[in-house]
Write an enzyme that holds these catalytic residues in place. Sequence first.
Site, mmCIF file in Angstrom:
data_model
loop_
_atom_site.group_PDB
_atom_site.id
_atom_site.type_symbol
_atom_site.label_atom_id
_atom_site.label_comp_id
_atom_site.label_asym_id
_atom_site.label_seq_id
_atom_site.Cartn_x
_atom_site.Cartn_y
_atom_site.Cartn_z
ATOM 1 N N SER A 119 0.833 -1.206 0.000
ATOM 2 C CA SER A 119 0.000 0.000 0.000
ATOM 3 C C SER A 119 0.865 1.253 0.000
ATOM 4 C CB SER A 119 -0.853 0.070 1.269
ATOM 5 O OG SER A 119 -1.664 -1.040 1.372
ATOM 6 N N HIS A 140 -2.295 -3.289 -6.504
ATOM 7 C CA HIS A 140 -2.838 -2.924 -5.188
ATOM 8 C C HIS A 140 -4.332 -3.223 -5.146
ATOM 9 C CE1 HIS A 140 -3.967 0.319 -2.109
ATOM 10 N NE2 HIS A 140 -3.376 -0.657 -1.456
ATOM 11 N N GLU A 152 -5.284 -1.024 -8.317
ATOM 12 C CA GLU A 152 -4.367 0.006 -8.818
ATOM 13 C C GLU A 152 -3.095 -0.699 -9.292
ATOM 14 O OE1 GLU A 152 -5.108 4.057 -6.323
ATOM 15 O OE2 GLU A 152 -4.312 2.391 -5.168
ATOM 16 N N ASN A 190 -5.710 6.150 -1.998
ATOM 17 C CA ASN A 190 -5.364 6.538 -0.626
ATOM 18 C C ASN A 190 -4.773 7.941 -0.565
ATOM 19 O OD1 ASN A 190 -6.351 4.263 0.581
ATOM 20 N ND2 ASN A 190 -4.433 3.146 0.471
HETATM 21 P P1 NAD Z 1 -1.892 -9.332 7.430
HETATM 22 O O1 NAD Z 1 -1.104 -8.975 8.638
HETATM 23 O O2 NAD Z 1 -3.337 -9.637 7.560
HETATM 24 O O3 NAD Z 1 -1.195 -10.585 6.696
HETATM 25 C C1 NAD Z 1 0.172 -10.656 6.432
HETATM 26 C C2 NAD Z 1 0.567 -12.129 6.301
HETATM 27 O O4 NAD Z 1 1.933 -12.189 5.844
HETATM 28 C C3 NAD Z 1 0.507 -12.895 7.633
HETATM 29 O O5 NAD Z 1 -0.273 -14.069 7.468
HETATM 30 C C4 NAD Z 1 1.971 -13.240 7.897
HETATM 31 O O6 NAD Z 1 2.170 -14.482 8.573
HETATM 32 C C5 NAD Z 1 2.509 -13.307 6.471
HETATM 33 N N1 NAD Z 1 3.966 -13.271 6.383
HETATM 34 C C6 NAD Z 1 4.848 -12.558 7.161
HETATM 35 N N2 NAD Z 1 6.104 -12.864 6.793
HETATM 36 C C7 NAD Z 1 6.032 -13.761 5.778
HETATM 37 C C8 NAD Z 1 6.996 -14.469 5.000
HETATM 38 N N3 NAD Z 1 8.316 -14.302 5.215
HETATM 39 N N4 NAD Z 1 6.560 -15.325 4.053
HETATM 40 C C9 NAD Z 1 5.244 -15.525 3.854
HETATM 41 N N5 NAD Z 1 4.288 -14.896 4.556
HETATM 42 C C10 NAD Z 1 4.674 -14.027 5.511
HETATM 43 O O7 NAD Z 1 -1.636 -8.119 6.419
HETATM 44 P P2 NAD Z 1 -2.614 -7.612 5.225
HETATM 45 O O8 NAD Z 1 -3.535 -6.604 5.774
HETATM 46 O O9 NAD Z 1 -3.125 -8.805 4.492
HETATM 47 O O10 NAD Z 1 -1.562 -6.824 4.330
HETATM 48 C C11 NAD Z 1 -0.735 -7.481 3.401
HETATM 49 C C12 NAD Z 1 -0.242 -6.490 2.380
HETATM 50 O O11 NAD Z 1 -1.352 -5.930 1.682
HETATM 51 C C13 NAD Z 1 0.533 -5.306 2.948
HETATM 52 O O12 NAD Z 1 1.553 -4.956 2.050
HETATM 53 C C14 NAD Z 1 -0.518 -4.207 3.034
HETATM 54 O O13 NAD Z 1 0.036 -2.922 2.968
HETATM 55 C C15 NAD Z 1 -1.312 -4.508 1.778
HETATM 56 N N6 NAD Z 1 -2.697 -4.006 1.776
HETATM 57 C C16 NAD Z 1 -3.491 -4.110 2.887
HETATM 58 C C17 NAD Z 1 -4.825 -3.659 2.842
HETATM 59 C C18 NAD Z 1 -5.738 -3.795 4.043
HETATM 60 O O14 NAD Z 1 -6.802 -3.142 4.065
HETATM 61 N N7 NAD Z 1 -5.437 -4.624 5.022
HETATM 62 C C19 NAD Z 1 -5.334 -3.097 1.655
HETATM 63 C C20 NAD Z 1 -4.503 -3.041 0.520
HETATM 64 C C21 NAD Z 1 -3.190 -3.503 0.604
#
Ligand code: NAD
Length: 282
Positions: A119, A140, A152, A190
């Site tokens: 993000s 994204h 995106e 965003n």
């Molecule tokens: P989350 O914390 O729900 O999930 C992250 C996952 O990554 C966890 O299950 C964790 O165990 C795993 N992880 C950590 N290290 C790892 C590794 N070495 N190998 C494999 N897996 C690993 O986070 P999220 O909210 O799903 O966010 C994930 C990405 O998406 C981020 O980059 C975030 O910025 C982006 N994002 C989030 C949102 C949102 O609303 N939550 C929206 C758009 C984009």
Amino acid sequence: MSIEQIAVIGAGTMGNGIAQVCAVAGYQVLLVDVAEAALARGVATLSKNLERQVNKGTLDAARASAAQARIHTSTDYARLSTAQLVIEAATENLQLKQRILQQVAANVAPDCLIATNTSSLSVTELAASIEYPERFIGVHFFNPVPMMALVEISRGLQTSDGTYAQALLVTEKLGKTPITAGNRPGFVVNRILVPMINEAIFVRQEGLASAEDIDTGMRLGCNQPIGPLALADLIGLDTLLAIMEAFHEGFNDSKYRPAPLLKEMVAAGWLGRKSGRGFFTY
Ligand code: NAD
């Protein structure tokens, strides 16, 4: 290159949603996380979401169970060797993502496309951590992934036209609508949304209007489905503060300074819905 198998790194909020939409669209999916427990949670969530779609009549039962059967899980990066596209959706942390991308690049074919769902991190900087950075791109997705139509697409400086064209094709095959954004903090949505919420917090801080009136104003005056302060509570005030700080630093521009009231509420632990109290109480 035709894409048949997509690997998704990270089975959290975004990763399991991305895995779900890829499987529904007909791709074989490999979901990778660090621990079996995280994979089990991710698969349980997506199974529940598929079932909910079937119950609502938006997905037929046969398609849902075929999608479920196309999803495989592993904690072993060596399993990535057969993927044509890897979508990284792990925790938002630059060093962690750089490490993951190096591990991905070491296990996939040189022409395997690699995408990040970041993000706020720079697509160009992430691309620089792998060999053949021209195959790297930002995709994204929005939360919740199965419901939200937008993706995106963000090119790093190194991204090739071929990689960009493939990313557009896959996004459309997933039933999503892509928009193309440059590689700047917050991309498009965003970048506009979060400073708007921050401004609503300034308005509240000045005592110009009550939280209820600010939200009513933006709902009825701008047709927003939810007021900015209720949306702040939903996103989480700590997350909003982190995004504003990233904009402030990334653009070096004081117009992105976080509202002092936002900082103070985060310091108080009033984070919105998740803590039971934000601009409203829950
Ligand atoms: P989350 O914390 O729900 O999930 C992250 C996952 O990554 C966890 O299950 C964790 O165990 C795993 N992880 C950590 N290290 C790892 C590794 N070495 N190998 C494999 N897996 C690993 O986070 P999220 O909210 O799903 O966010 C994930 C990405 O998406 C981020 O980059 C975030 O910025 C982006 N994002 C989030 C949102 C949102 O609303 N939550 C929206 C758009 C984009």
